[in-house]
Design an enzyme around this catalytic site. Structure first.
Site, short mmCIF file in Angstrom:
data_model
loop_
_atom_site.label_atom_id
_atom_site.label_comp_id
_atom_site.label_asym_id
_atom_site.label_seq_id
_atom_site.Cartn_x
_atom_site.Cartn_y
_atom_site.Cartn_z
CE1 TYR A 1 9.73 0.72 10.56
CE2 TYR A 1 9.89 -0.37 12.68
CZ TYR A 1 9.21 0.44 11.81
OH TYR A 1 8.01 0.97 12.18
CG ASP B 1 -4.80 4.62 -10.43
OD1 ASP B 1 -4.38 3.45 -10.58
OD2 ASP B 1 -5.42 4.99 -9.42
CB THR C 1 -2.93 -1.80 -6.89
OG1 THR C 1 -3.79 -2.08 -7.99
CG2 THR C 1 -3.50 -0.67 -6.06
CE LYS D 1 -7.57 -2.76 -7.78
NZ LYS D 1 -6.66 -1.78 -7.17
NE ARG E 1 -5.50 -7.39 -0.60
CZ ARG E 1 -6.39 -6.84 -1.41
NH1 ARG E 1 -6.45 -5.54 -1.58
NH2 ARG E 1 -7.24 -7.60 -2.06
N1 DSN Z 1 -11.10 -1.32 -4.44
C1 DSN Z 1 -10.62 -1.25 -5.78
C2 DSN Z 1 -11.56 -1.87 -6.75
O1 DSN Z 1 -12.27 -2.77 -6.37
O2 DSN Z 1 -11.58 -1.50 -7.91
C3 DSN Z 1 -10.24 0.11 -6.17
O3 DSN Z 1 -9.35 0.62 -5.26
#
Ligand code: DSN
Length: 424
Positions: free
Chosen positions: A49, A194, A220, A223, A229
């Site tokens: 924590y 974003d 994020t 990707k 994640r």
């Molecule tokens: N779930 C994501 C996507 O597949 O683009 C977006 O948050």
């Protein structure tokens, strides 16, 4: 491989790894992480924590997690060229929620791209927090599938949003950040980029960076950036002083963002995730990653050209980035059927709405596919030509189990020649 005592879970983990290894992951928001990223995620850091920020924690024993978080922040700042990085958001939606919380009040007008035209739920969809807590107005693409900048400008003048989200989950073209800044300036609105889908392309130099145009950038990390994640919020401004409330001014953005994450929204940061983000950012700073980002786009463009040549109707006619959005109406098949047929053959894609889709969102007219994961496995243009051929065969023979079975064997054979990073 894992040697777990919990055999039920171990079996499922291995089954999923086998599914990924033997198939072709073409959901454009997915990727395959390195073994170092996986190791950081599976480390003892998950036990700790550490509410607060490095040097300002509410818990003892933070000397090592402080260093982890500082490394992650420094790597993010250097890689994207910004003054400040918050690496604590649990994922993309909480990151976006924190930005709203930092910059606007409930009931304020906010603007974002409609989900069914390629945006994201958190960009103001009426059933999402962003469309219920705030008065959201939504912009769209034109009939040609390109972002309708004129509609956006008109909407800003009429609706006077205080904050504009720009970014997409299903948009195959480049964003013109300068034009978007000018549009936001029509109402002195905060411009939030974003870049979740395209972060890896931005750091790889194959998509323009919003730095210098957007006030805040969210992304994020799992990707095209190929990390775990998680998510980050990036901005410029004075060093953060998260213990003190500050005015909503551009120079205070670091503090506004940090305070929105904690105490505003989240509790303890996920230190294992932070470490894995740091690893991914280190990997993304290498020349190999730049080459990877270039190859993602080359692969997507090859796939686009091949499928267009087979009569597929690509939204906007092609792609500038990692993904393709295909309207299947002329192929007399709906998205769900194509997704299922491709799934049987071993190619994972997702059904998706296309702009002005006459069908409902749960049963849309299109599919979305992308090349980040295949490119990580080392596939290049020649494999994309083959993959396009297989996609066409699966869609054309979507109810012929025999053909789909044969395809599945051929696909397995190819996939096994391109191991996932952890199998290399
Ligand atoms: N779930 C994501 C996507 O597949 O683009 C977006 O948050």
């Amino acid at each position: 491989m894992y040697g777990m005592k919990d055999k039920a879970i171990e079996k499922l983990i291995q089954a999923e790894a086998k599914r990924q290894f033997e198939g072709l992951e073409m959901i454009p928001s997915e990727n395959h992480t390195s073994t170092d990223v996986l190791k950081a995620l599976g480390s003892r850091l998950t036990d700790k924590y550490s509410e607060g920020y490095p040097g300002k924690r509410y818990y003892g024993g933070c000397e090592f997690v402080d260093q982890v978080e500082n490394l992650a922040r420094d790597r993010a700042k250097k890689l994207f060229g910004v003054d400040h990085a918050n690496v604590q958001p649990y994922s993309g939606s909480p990151a976006n929620l924190a930005v709203y919380f930092a910059l606007v009040d409930p009931g304020d007008t906010v603007m974002g791209m409609h989900l069914y035209y390629g945006g994201h739920m958190t960009h103001g969809l009426k059933v999402n927090f962003s469309g219920t807590l705030y008065h959201s107005v939504q912009y769209h693409t034109g009939k040609d599938g390109y972002l309708d900048y004129d509609e956006m400008a008109g909407m800003v003048t009429k609706e006077k949003p205080k904050l504009i989200f720009v970014g997409a989950t299903a948009y195959p073209r480049i964003f013109d950040w300068k034009k978007l800044r000018d549009i936001a300036d029509l109402n002195k609105a905060w411009l939030v980029a974003d870049i979740s889908h395209i972060a890896g392309l931005v750091v790889g130099g194959v998509h323009p960076s919003p730095v210098g145009f957007a006030d805040v950038i969210t992304t994020t990390t799992h990707k095209t950036l190929r990390g775990p994640r998680g998510a980050m919020i990036l901005c410029n401004g004075n060093p953060s002083s998260p213990l003190k409330a500050v005015e909503r001014k551009a120079e205070n953005l670091p503090t506004l963002i940090d305070r929105a994450i904690i105490p505003g929204l989240q509790g303890g940061p996920h230190n294992h995730q932070t470490a894995a983000i740091a690893v991914a950012l280190g990997e993304a700073a290498t020349p190999e990653f730049k080459a990877y980002a270039k190859q993602i786009v080359k692969n997507a463009q090859t796939l686009a050209k091949e499928l267009a040549g087979k009569g597929y109707n690509l939204v906007t006619g092609g792609t500038d980035n990692h993904l393709l959005l295909i309207d299947l109406t002329n192929k007399k098949i709906i998205g769900a059927e194509a997704e299922a047929a491709l799934g049987k053959a071993g190619i994972t894609v997702n059904k998706n709405t296309v702009p002005f889709d006459p069908r409902p969102p749960f049963s849309p007219s299109g599919i979305r596919m992308g090349t980040p994961a295949l490119t990580t496995r080392g596939m290049k243009e020649s494999e994309m030509v083959q993959v396009a051929e297989w996609i066409d065969t699966a869609i054309t023979h979507s109810s012929d189990e025999k053909i789909l079975n044969k395809l599945s064997n051929d696909i397995k054979t190819l996939a096994k020649q391109f191991p996932l990073p952890s199998d290399k």
